[in-house]
Design a protein around this motif. Structure first.
Motif, short mmCIF file in Angstrom:
data_model
loop_
_atom_site.label_atom_id
_atom_site.label_comp_id
_atom_site.label_asym_id
_atom_site.label_seq_id
_atom_site.Cartn_x
_atom_site.Cartn_y
_atom_site.Cartn_z
N ASP A 181 -12.25 9.63 -8.80
CA ASP A 181 -10.82 9.63 -9.06
C ASP A 181 -10.04 9.62 -7.75
O ASP A 181 -9.11 8.84 -7.54
N ALA A 182 -10.42 10.52 -6.86
CA ALA A 182 -9.72 10.62 -5.56
C ALA A 182 -9.91 9.34 -4.76
O ALA A 182 -8.99 8.86 -4.11
N ALA A 183 -11.11 8.77 -4.81
CA ALA A 183 -11.38 7.54 -4.05
C ALA A 183 -10.52 6.39 -4.56
O ALA A 183 -9.97 5.61 -3.78
N MET A 184 -10.39 6.27 -5.88
CA MET A 184 -9.57 5.18 -6.44
C MET A 184 -8.11 5.34 -6.02
O MET A 184 -7.44 4.38 -5.69
N PHE A 185 -7.62 6.57 -6.03
CA PHE A 185 -6.23 6.78 -5.66
C PHE A 185 -6.04 6.48 -4.19
O PHE A 185 -4.98 6.00 -3.77
N SER A 186 -7.06 6.76 -3.39
CA SER A 186 -6.93 6.53 -1.95
C SER A 186 -6.84 5.04 -1.64
O SER A 186 -6.31 4.66 -0.60
N LEU A 187 -7.31 4.20 -2.58
CA LEU A 187 -7.17 2.75 -2.38
C LEU A 187 -5.71 2.36 -2.24
O LEU A 187 -5.37 1.39 -1.55
N VAL A 188 -4.84 3.13 -2.93
CA VAL A 188 -3.42 2.80 -2.91
C VAL A 188 -2.88 2.80 -1.48
O VAL A 188 -2.07 1.95 -1.11
N ALA A 189 -3.35 3.73 -0.66
CA ALA A 189 -2.89 3.79 0.73
C ALA A 189 -3.22 2.50 1.47
O ALA A 189 -2.39 1.95 2.20
N PHE A 190 -4.44 2.01 1.27
CA PHE A 190 -4.84 0.77 1.95
C PHE A 190 -4.07 -0.42 1.40
O PHE A 190 -3.65 -1.31 2.15
N TYR A 191 -3.89 -0.44 0.10
CA TYR A 191 -3.16 -1.55 -0.51
C TYR A 191 -1.70 -1.57 -0.07
O TYR A 191 -1.09 -2.63 0.08
N ILE A 192 -1.11 -0.37 0.12
CA ILE A 192 0.26 -0.31 0.61
C ILE A 192 0.34 -0.96 1.99
O ILE A 192 1.29 -1.69 2.29
N PHE A 193 -0.66 -0.69 2.80
CA PHE A 193 -0.68 -1.24 4.16
C PHE A 193 -0.68 -2.77 4.10
O PHE A 193 0.16 -3.43 4.73
N SER A 194 -1.60 -3.33 3.31
CA SER A 194 -1.68 -4.79 3.29
C SER A 194 -0.44 -5.39 2.61
O SER A 194 0.07 -6.43 3.03
N ALA A 195 0.06 -4.71 1.58
CA ALA A 195 1.26 -5.22 0.89
C ALA A 195 2.47 -5.18 1.83
O ALA A 195 3.26 -6.13 1.88
N ALA A 196 2.62 -4.09 2.57
CA ALA A 196 3.76 -3.96 3.48
C ALA A 196 3.67 -4.99 4.60
O ALA A 196 4.66 -5.62 4.98
N TYR A 197 2.48 -5.18 5.15
CA TYR A 197 2.29 -6.16 6.23
C TYR A 197 2.65 -7.55 5.75
O TYR A 197 3.25 -8.35 6.46
N ARG A 198 2.33 -7.84 4.50
CA ARG A 198 2.56 -9.18 3.97
C ARG A 198 4.00 -9.37 3.53
O ARG A 198 4.60 -10.42 3.71
N ALA A 199 4.60 -8.32 2.92
CA ALA A 199 5.87 -8.50 2.24
C ALA A 199 7.11 -8.21 3.11
O ALA A 199 8.15 -8.81 2.88
N PHE A 200 6.97 -7.29 4.05
CA PHE A 200 8.16 -6.89 4.82
C PHE A 200 8.39 -7.87 5.97
O PHE A 200 8.02 -7.61 7.11
N ARG A 201 8.99 -8.99 5.65
CA ARG A 201 9.30 -10.02 6.65
C ARG A 201 10.78 -10.32 6.58
O ARG A 201 11.40 -10.20 5.53
#
Lengths: 275, 279, 276
Positions: A181-201
């Motif tokens: 459960d904790a591992a799956m939720f921690s994926l969100v942190a990594f996904y935020i990173f890639s989403a922010a890098y891609r989207a915040f332009r």
């Protein structure tokens, strides 16, 4: 009429008598079965318009119950002196009604679980693509269910909590489920990173405002921001309290009104979407 | 015809996301293990939360609604530990209720551990009501008749027989309710709990944004947001907990994300300039 | 005292009554033939484009109602999915509906079967394509993410109530190159969808979707009624700001409106003409 409403107000009518609770419960369940079994052929013989009329009526009455309970005045002591001034005669029925809804939800869980198990059993038996994962699911399901049920029975002292149960449940729950459960939720942190890098332009004025505000708030809400400048936490709090809150309020008003309108349409069977 | 090689800017813009994940992972590990600790500036919602608990008198009753599970352990666990420590310091009685089976087990074990360390007795000064499947139904029931709604605690003891709940008839006998949750359960407390009850909120950072409207209107009197809020609260209490190390790790992760956002924009700009130059 | 009945908060009860009246009157207006306007919502126009892309690529469409428990949000989500399924049925595109709530799953099975029937393609309906994965948040998230990755979906529709798992769905869909349209009433998840999806439908646009797609008079009328209610809220807020600025927040009328105390307080204020 006075006796009936007094009975309803005192909850007597919504609760089974203590002495013969099992008998009454059995009779009610048996009666419900007979009613449903008798109702099915009747519904099948009815034309579609007749069936729709029954569905519309039942929906309306069910919604009317909750609406009436909310809108009816609560203090009836002027007319029924024995009544409780904090509720009307429908209020005691809310709890049993909610219990019924929860039971229906539990039945639906059984239905969903049955569908899941059936699908994966079929995958495993027919050796469909990736049937190995289906085996894993089925074995995990059975093992986890067995240990959980035994654990609950042990908590209630119905079975003895042996070392196998203790250790097994600890491995499955503490060391596996919780960690996954904790591992799956921690994926969100990594996904935020890639989403922010891609989207915040800086693609447009709005996107730029979004980006700079996000960066300000991100750095302002963490301790590092206060170390860089005492103004950063102040600005971040101001953005959250004075920009974010009014915008959110506006959206929540719309959502609340939309939800209410949809509920009215469903109650009056004006909504033709799903049915 | 030879394929055009990508420029460094194009490569930066289309970097494999696994490199980003690796960089973030290394960043988190380094700053989690590093002994660097930064003090937090106390935000107004956390200060208000602290002040509300400080108003409690010995023996006052507090309801803790603990609905978090393992997935949000990093944010909610330090919050709950700090809150329970503060309540024990004020000698308040508290009860815990959960709407999830997993959160029931987690909150019960955590409270047992924290209270044992400080000598608080189960049943005398605190109790756990176990798991209720429907929060709204439970709140409505507790508002009218708490002992008949909850009936038994997590150990199977009747509520009416517990010294910690002596004389308690309904939720109105409580002073404060604290909602420690990763989901949107606080509107249920706001809507259905008695109006004399002070509501305090401990959400994860993601859920905090939607609580500012309730803070503004006074429906919530204080809020501890995520690990950073837990760090601020620990600072106010003068205790060492998990909030500080987690919040510091988050600080540098945010800095990394900001750095990469700026880098990505710089790469985009340079790529455009290069494209214009090449025709 | 808590707000368990209308009598505890007369102001809210009157507001609810007004909203209901506005909605019903405009539904009647629409049924009597009034022409009602609805503005363009780009995310909804893109639904057909997304389905077309899926069909060309021969990859499935996923529909995710999230962890929505059965209620108005779930019904709205299923209404949208029913529309999408009817479009899918025309092109025989494969689809998967993944539910995290068992009651929603049970209703979804019927809704999707109906959709195929109404599109004239009952042969295309496969009950195994409507699945209940888990009601545990991250078990559901991992099931959905795994399916999206394995089946390389081409279009991903997420409508309903979402929590922390929303970014897991959206980013996984982005990884496989799916075109993604999301609509949610969960305010806190909107930024994640905006960052990771191609189109995002925010707030009450979600409730407007069924009216937009079907153009049914009842639904359009209801939408106009909602907008009138929103206008009332805005005017009330403005009026309250002006009144509080002029009279001060201690004025009886401001106190009456700001602190509802039941029917008694209301009738007393009306009879006494100004509040307490």
């Amino acid at each position: 009429m006075v006796v009936l409403t007094n009975l309803m107000a005192q909850q007597t009518i919504w609760r089974l008598p203590e002495e013969s609770r099992v008998l009454f419960a059995t009779l009610i369940v048996a009666g419900a079965f007979v009613l449903i079994l008798g109702l099915i052929p009747v519904l099948q013989t009815l034309p579609p318009r007749g069936r729709r009329a029954i569905v519309v009526t039942v929906t309306f009455l069910a919604g009317l119950f909750f609406a009436a309970e909310f809108f009816l005045p609560v203090d009836w002591t002027a007319i029924f002196p024995k009544d409780d001034p904090k509720r009307n005669f429908l209020t005691p029925a809310i709890q049993p009604a909610q219990n019924v809804l929860q039971i229906i939800g539990a039945l639906a869980l059984g239905l969903g679980t049955f569908g899941l198990v059936r699908l994966h059993l079929r995958n495993a038996v027919q050796r469909r693509a990736q049937w190995g994962y289906s085996i894993v699911l089925l074995v995990s399901f059975v093992v986890m269910a067995a240990f959980s049920i035994l654990n609950t029975l042990a908590e209630k002292k119905i079975v003895e909590r042996g070392p196998v149960l203790e250790r097994g449940f600890a491995i499955l729950f503490d060391h596996t489920l919780i960690q996954l459960d904790a591992a799956m939720f921690s994926l969100v942190a990594f996904y935020i990173f890639s989403a922010a890098y891609r989207a915040f332009r800086i693609r447009s004025v709005e996107a730029s405002i979004l980006m700079f505000t996000a960066m300000l708030v991100m750095i302002g809400v963490v301790p590092l921001g206060a170390q860089i400048s005492p103004a950063l936490p102040t600005i971040a709090n101001w953005v959250l309290a004075q920009l974010n809150a009014p915008a959110q309020r506006a959206i929540e008003f719309g959502v609340g009104i939309g939800g209410l309108a949809m509920a009215i349409r469903l109650w009056l069977s004006l909504e033709r979407g799903v049915t | 015809m030879q394929a055009r090689t990508q420029s460094v800017w194009q490569r930066m813009l289309s970097v494999d996301r696994r490199w980003l994940y690796l960089i973030l992972f290394v960043n988190i590990v380094i700053f989690l293990l590093a002994p660097l600790r930064m003090p937090a500036s106390i935000s107004p919602p956390v200060q208000k939360f602290y002040d509300e608990i400080e108003k409690l008198q010995p023996g006052d009753l507090v309801m803790i609604s603990s609905n978090w599970s393992a997935s949000t352990l990093a944010e909610n666990q330090p919050q709950l530990e700090a809150v329970i420590t503060h309540l024990m310091r004020k000698q308040a009685r508290f009860t815990i209720i959960s709407i999830e089976a997993q959160s029931r087990d987690i909150s019960y074990r955590l409270a047992e551990r924290v209270t044992k360390e400080k000598g608080y007795q189960y049943g005398e000064q605190w109790a756990h009501f176990g798991f209720v499947p429907n929060l709204v139904v439970a709140i409505k029931g507790m508002v009218t008749d708490l002992p008949n709604t909850i009936k038994q605690d997590v150990r199977g003891t009747e509520i009416s027989k517990m010294p910690a709940l002596r004389g308690v008839k309904s939720l109105s006998d409580y002073k404060v309710v604290i909602d420690v949750t990763p989901s949107g359960t606080v509107p249920a407390w706001i809507s259905y709990s008695p109006k004399n009850l002070t509501i305090l909120y401990c959400p994860t950072s993601v859920m905090a944004a939607e609580a500012y409207t309730y803070l503004d209107s006074g429906q919530i009197k204080g809020m501890i947001t995520g690990a950073k809020g837990a760090q601020e609260y620990e600072q106010l209490l003068g205790i060492k907990g998990l909030g500080a190390p987690f919040a510091n790790t988050i600080s540098f992760s945010h800095l990394l994300i900001i750095a990469f956002i700026l880098l990505g924009n710089f790469a985009m700009l340079m790529n455009r300039l290069q494209a214009r130059r090449e025709g | 005292m808590s707000y368990q009945h209308a009598q505890d908060n007369w102001f809210s009860a009157i507001i609810i009554g007004f909203i209901a009246l506005a909605v019903l009157m405009n539904i009647l207006r629409a049924q009597l033939g009034a022409q009602l306007y609805i503005r363009r919502i780009p995310g909804l126009d893109a639904i057909d484009e997304a389905i077309g892309r899926s069909t060309e690529l021969g990859r499935p469409v996923t529909m995710i109602p999230g962890l929505t428990s059965f209620g108005v949000v779930a019904v709205q989500a299923l209404t949208i999915f029913k529309y999408i399924t009817k479009q899918i049925a025309r092109f025989a595109t494969p689809m998967r509906l993944l539910s995290g709530d068992p009651t929603v799953f049970a209703v979804a099975q019927e809704a999707i079967a109906d959709a195929y029937n109404e599109a004239g393609r009952p042969d295309l309906y496969d009950p195994d394509n409507v699945r209940f994965l888990s009601d545990r948040q991250f078990a559901f998230a991992s099931g959905v993410a795994g399916l999206i990755q394995r089946e390389r979906v081409a279009a991903n529709f997420m409508f309903g109530e979402f929590f922390a798992e929303s970014l897991i769905f959206a980013e996984t869909g982005n990884m496989v190159g799916a075109i993604q349209i999301a609509g949610t009433v969960s305010f806190t998840q909107v930024p994640f969808f905006v960052a990771a999806c191609d189109y995002t439908i925010i707030g009450d646009e979600f409730y407007a979707t069924s009216a937009y797609l079907s153009r049914e008079p009842v639904l359009l009328g209801s939408l106009v009624g909602q907008d009138i209610a929103k206008l009332l809220f805005a005017l009330t807020t403005l009026g309250g700001v002006i009144a509080a600025s002029i009279a001060g927040t201690d004025a009886p009328i401001i106190k009456l409106l700001g602190q509802p105390g039941g029917w008694e307080a209301f009738w007393k204020s009306v009879l006494q003409g100004g509040g307490q």
